[in-house]
Design an enzyme around this catalytic site. Structure first.
Site: not given
Ligand code: VGL
Ligand code: ZN
Length: 204
Positions: A8, A106, A151
């Site tokens: 990310d 995601k 994450c």
């Protein structure tokens, strides 16, 4: 066989973004250097539809960083971020992405958030990453990116549970840090079997 997992590194998690991680952008040059040492590079991309259930704005009288009860358990509510197709969802412009071989998106199901690269927050819905890694004989992941306490942490813990060896590059991750959550996350990752390493060590 090893792979670099870049979690990310997107505009919304960098300074000026909707859910900024303090100094989130400072890891980008380190990741670019590390990338040169890997034959396999995998990225994740947080990728939410508008009005995603993890957004505080989707809940009556809830503010960002408060929590709510979802069918799968407690969920932190976030500012709207990483909306599919938005600039905030794009990778940081300085991140070298040409050599990435797989991008796992995601959080694209409105009703389930997804922190981990392996499983969505219901702990059941798979992203397919385990199968991909097995088919490519990858057994070891070096993890970098954002955010340490969400994450990155869940990717590391799920990856360990799936039987992979996981290293976390301590200077190439940054966290949001809600009430000490970064320190707590490090403890959880280490307790689960993660190993810490530094960029310098990997480059030498
Ligand atoms: C993340 C909160 C919400 C992350 C993603 O990348 O750590 N955190 N969505
Ligand atoms: Zn998100």
């Amino acid at each position: 066989m090893k792979a670099l997992l870049i979690v990310d590194v997107q505009n919304d998690f960098c300074p000026g973004g909707a859910l900024e991680v303090p100094n989130g952008d400072t890891i980008v040059p380190l990741i670019n250097k590390l990338s040169k040492q890997f034959d396999v590079i995998i990225q994740t991309q947080d990728w939410h539809p508008k009005e995603h259930s993890s957004f505080a704005s989707s809940h009556k009288s809830k503010a960002p960083f408060e929590t709510t009860e979802m069918p799968y358990g407690e969920q932190v509510l976030w500012p709207d971020h990483c909306i599919q197709g938005s600039e905030g969802a794009e990778f940081h412009p300085d991140l070298e992405t040409n050599h990435s071989q797989l991008i796992i998106r995601k959080g694209f199901r409105k009703e389930i958030d997804s922190y981990s690269a392996f499983y969505e927050n219901d702990d059941t819905t798979s992203t397919g990453l385990s199968g991909y890694l097995h088919e490519r004989n990858i057994d070891t992941l070096y993890t970098v990116g954002l955010a340490t306490d969400f994450c990155v942490k869940w990717s590391v813990i799920d990856g360990l549970e799936e039987g992979f060896d996981i290293f976390v590059v301590e200077d190439a991750v940054k966290g949001i840090d809600i009430e000490g959550s970064v320190e707590k996350s490090w403890q959880e990752m280490i307790d689960a079997g993660a190993q810490k390493v530094t960029t310098q060590k990997l480059l030498s």
